[in-house]
Design an enzyme around this catalytic site. Sequence first.
Site, PDB file in Angstrom:
ATOM      1  N   TYR A 129      -4.869   4.465   7.787  1.00  0.00           N
ATOM      2  CA  TYR A 129      -6.213   3.868   7.818  1.00  0.00           C
ATOM      3  C   TYR A 129      -6.983   4.235   9.076  1.00  0.00           C
ATOM      4  O   TYR A 129      -6.971   5.392   9.483  1.00  0.00           O
ATOM      5  CB  TYR A 129      -6.130   2.341   7.645  1.00  0.00           C
ATOM      6  N   SER A 168       0.795  -1.238   0.000  1.00  0.00           N
ATOM      7  CA  SER A 168       0.000   0.000   0.000  1.00  0.00           C
ATOM      8  C   SER A 168       0.822   1.280   0.000  1.00  0.00           C
ATOM      9  O   SER A 168       0.269   2.347  -0.282  1.00  0.00           O
ATOM     10  CB  SER A 168      -0.898   0.035   1.239  1.00  0.00           C
TER      11      SER A 168
HETATM   12  O1  DON Z   1      -4.649  -4.470  -2.179  1.00  0.00           O
HETATM   13  C1  DON Z   1      -4.169  -4.997  -1.170  1.00  0.00           C
HETATM   14  O2  DON Z   1      -4.875  -5.492  -0.313  1.00  0.00           O
HETATM   15  C2  DON Z   1      -2.664  -4.997  -0.992  1.00  0.00           C
HETATM   16  N1  DON Z   1      -1.992  -5.125  -2.243  1.00  0.00           N
HETATM   17  C3  DON Z   1      -2.190  -3.763  -0.328  1.00  0.00           C
HETATM   18  C4  DON Z   1      -2.874  -3.508   0.994  1.00  0.00           C
HETATM   19  C5  DON Z   1      -2.035  -2.814   1.979  1.00  0.00           C
HETATM   20  O3  DON Z   1      -0.816  -2.819   1.965  1.00  0.00           O
HETATM   21  C6  DON Z   1      -2.799  -2.214   3.069  1.00  0.00           C
HETATM   22  N2  DON Z   1      -1.914  -1.779   4.086  1.00  0.00           N
HETATM   23  N3  DON Z   1      -1.884  -1.782   5.240  1.00  0.00           N
END
Ligand code: DON
Length: 324
Positions: free
Chosen positions: A253, A76
């Site tokens: 978040y 993310s």
């Molecule tokens: O789309 C997703 O769920 C992951 N590729 C990235 C999510 C993420 O890193 C959320 N972070 N805390």
Amino acid sequence: MSNPENQEKIEINSSPLLKVINELHLKYKSLTEGTLANYIPELAKVNPDLFSICIVTVDGQIYEVGDSQQLFTIQSISKVFAYGLALEDHGRDYVLTRVGVEPTGEAFNAIILDEQSKRPYNPMVNAGAIATTSLIKGAGATERLNRLLDMFRRYIGHDVFVDISVFTSERSTGHRNRAMAHLMLNFGMINQNIEEALDLYFQQCAVMMNCRDLAVMAATLANRGANPITGEQAVDKRYIKDILSVMYTCGMYNFAGEWAYKIGIPAKSGVCGGIMAVVPHQMGIAVFSPPLDSRGNSVRGVKVCEELSQRLGLHLFDCSGSQI
Ligand code: DON
């Protein structure tokens, strides 16, 4: 902007920075709480003991401790940089019609859109990030991917690559992200070619880097968009305030409010276990430690940033001065 008196103290004698990160590494090494992200099968295979802290100052000094050369996928944290590219491609006003800037107070993968506008709430949650990535210009999928990779190269100072196993792992299991893309297609928030947008989103999440690279990227944002090691302008400096504002309000978040209150600097986490924090005009900070808390933020990463912020007096609204 952070305190000029703290900046002076840190720059005049920078060795305390190394001492502080060494102490924090030693202190939090024994903290073994948290769990690996397992909804992306490849991420569940990572060694949970990996731990590194790195600081890069805007004048190009690098301080690092632990496994700072260990590669991981950015996940993310990539959303921050893709947002910058979308702003450069379309300008602030258009991007705002497609993705809002309101925190959700919900998990990063919540399936929610703004009731009235039908926009995803912000570019840091998955829905908003998929919409943002769908805005990246290019004649076809390859050109769009190459533009993204070239953008990461400017921020980091060397070529980057996509981890194909992580990409395919997420592509074959990312049903929730696919559902969000369909919902946004239904409301006309992204265009027809959702598989291509999702692929590009999964690819940007699977870009590999190490903790030092992440700190250089953070330092580039701290340095008005110019890479402090190479001097290359990675992003138009007009958009730095947009990028840092959404990081500050939405980057962590449903922990974003508490993070702003306690730690007080723009930051972004990823389920890889990375956290990148930006102290404007001073430094970029990166922590890598894979075990996550219930909100998807690195357990050690949050602790290290909290203590770093206190000890270095980094909170943007703190007037009491540095403790080192
Ligand atoms: O789309 C997703 O769920 C992951 N590729 C990235 C999510 C993420 O890193 C959320 N972070 N805390």
